[in-house]
Motif scaffolding. Sequence first.
Motif, short mmCIF file in Angstrom:
data_model
loop_
_atom_site.label_atom_id
_atom_site.label_comp_id
_atom_site.label_asym_id
_atom_site.label_seq_id
_atom_site.Cartn_x
_atom_site.Cartn_y
_atom_site.Cartn_z
N VAL A 22 -3.79 -1.22 -12.84
CA VAL A 22 -4.39 -2.27 -12.02
C VAL A 22 -3.92 -1.99 -10.60
CG1 VAL A 22 -4.57 -4.73 -11.53
CG2 VAL A 22 -4.50 -3.94 -13.90
N ASP A 23 -4.85 -1.55 -9.76
CA ASP A 23 -4.56 -1.07 -8.42
C ASP A 23 -3.64 -2.02 -7.66
OD1 ASP A 23 -5.06 0.91 -6.34
OD2 ASP A 23 -6.14 -0.70 -5.30
N LYS A 24 -2.56 -1.45 -7.15
CA LYS A 24 -1.56 -2.15 -6.33
C LYS A 24 -0.84 -3.27 -7.07
CE LYS A 24 -3.80 -0.92 -2.02
NZ LYS A 24 -4.94 -0.24 -2.60
N HIS A 25 -0.87 -3.27 -8.40
CA HIS A 25 -0.15 -4.27 -9.19
C HIS A 25 0.75 -3.63 -10.25
CE1 HIS A 25 -2.05 -7.81 -7.49
NE2 HIS A 25 -3.20 -7.20 -7.59
N TYR A 26 0.16 -2.80 -11.13
CA TYR A 26 0.98 -2.18 -12.17
C TYR A 26 0.25 -1.01 -12.80
CZ TYR A 26 -1.72 -4.40 -15.93
OH TYR A 26 -2.73 -4.79 -16.79
N PHE A 27 1.05 -0.17 -13.46
CA PHE A 27 0.50 0.85 -14.34
C PHE A 27 1.48 1.07 -15.49
CE2 PHE A 27 2.82 3.27 -11.12
CZ PHE A 27 3.46 4.28 -11.83
N GLU B 236 0.83 -1.21 0.00
CA GLU B 236 0.00 0.00 0.00
C GLU B 236 0.87 1.26 0.00
OE1 GLU B 236 -0.49 -2.67 2.01
OE2 GLU B 236 -2.32 -3.39 1.04
N GLN B 237 1.92 1.28 0.83
CA GLN B 237 2.82 2.44 0.86
C GLN B 237 3.50 2.63 -0.49
OE1 GLN B 237 5.02 0.91 4.35
NE2 GLN B 237 5.07 3.04 5.01
N ALA B 238 3.97 1.55 -1.07
CA ALA B 238 4.64 1.63 -2.36
C ALA B 238 3.68 2.15 -3.43
CB ALA B 238 5.20 0.26 -2.76
N TRP B 239 2.49 1.60 -3.48
CA TRP B 239 1.52 2.00 -4.48
C TRP B 239 1.15 3.48 -4.31
CZ3 TRP B 239 0.03 0.32 -9.01
CH2 TRP B 239 -1.08 0.93 -9.61
N ASP B 240 0.88 3.88 -3.07
CA ASP B 240 0.49 5.27 -2.82
C ASP B 240 1.57 6.24 -3.30
OD1 ASP B 240 -1.90 4.42 -1.73
OD2 ASP B 240 -1.28 4.76 0.36
N PHE B 241 2.83 5.90 -3.08
CA PHE B 241 3.91 6.79 -3.50
C PHE B 241 4.12 6.74 -5.00
CE2 PHE B 241 8.26 7.96 -4.43
CZ PHE B 241 8.39 9.14 -3.71
N LEU B 242 4.25 5.54 -5.55
CA LEU B 242 4.62 5.39 -6.97
C LEU B 242 3.50 5.79 -7.93
CD1 LEU B 242 6.49 2.01 -6.64
CD2 LEU B 242 7.52 4.26 -6.99
N SER B 243 2.26 5.64 -7.52
CA SER B 243 1.16 5.96 -8.42
C SER B 243 0.73 7.42 -8.34
CB SER B 243 -0.04 5.04 -8.14
OG SER B 243 -0.60 5.33 -6.87
N ASP B 244 1.41 8.21 -7.53
CA ASP B 244 1.12 9.64 -7.44
C ASP B 244 2.10 10.39 -8.34
OD1 ASP B 244 0.78 12.31 -6.82
OD2 ASP B 244 0.62 11.96 -4.66
N HIS C 197 6.47 2.61 -20.71
CA HIS C 197 7.06 2.35 -19.40
C HIS C 197 6.07 1.59 -18.53
CE1 HIS C 197 9.15 4.26 -15.62
NE2 HIS C 197 9.09 2.95 -15.56
N LYS C 198 6.42 0.34 -18.22
CA LYS C 198 5.60 -0.50 -17.35
C LYS C 198 6.19 -0.46 -15.94
CE LYS C 198 6.30 -3.85 -20.39
NZ LYS C 198 6.73 -3.17 -21.61
#
Length: 154
Positions: free
Chosen positions: A77-82, A17-25, A96-97
């Motif tokens: 895809v939430d918490k998996h990839y963008f 969750e922390q990783a996703w919140d940071f990286l997807s912003d 860029h994946k």
Amino acid sequence: MKIYRLHKKQNLPISLEQAWDFLSDPKNLKTITPDYMGFNILSGADRPMFAGQIIQYIVTPVLGIKTKWVTEITHVVDKHYFVDEQRFGPYALWHHKHFIKAIEGGVEMEDIIDYKVPFGIIGQLVHPFIVKPKLEEIFNYRTQKLEQLFGVHK
């Protein structure tokens, strides 16, 4: 037409969750980009990431030349990839994946960038001396900055 690939993996001692919140912003891109790149978001980072999001930046990748870069977030895809793809900017192709997954004691982040340089054979000739080293430098900076922010995975 030569397509190049940059592939990086990094483990961090934080939750998915922390990783996703940071990286997807998108606003956090400035934090993990070297200052000399002059990274500045012009528009599109005012809401959580979604497929179809257009983000406009100014970057200064080489010789102090300011360049507009427009990317589209094409898949999420939430918490998996963008995935982000360049729509306008310095590359002839930029795809860029960003993958993240939980591992013991943290997360594994994986970046796979497929790109093509502009200017045909001239671009291919300068790639190993300018483009590739610059991309490696930027992603090495990101690795160091993320370790400063979140610690080293053991």
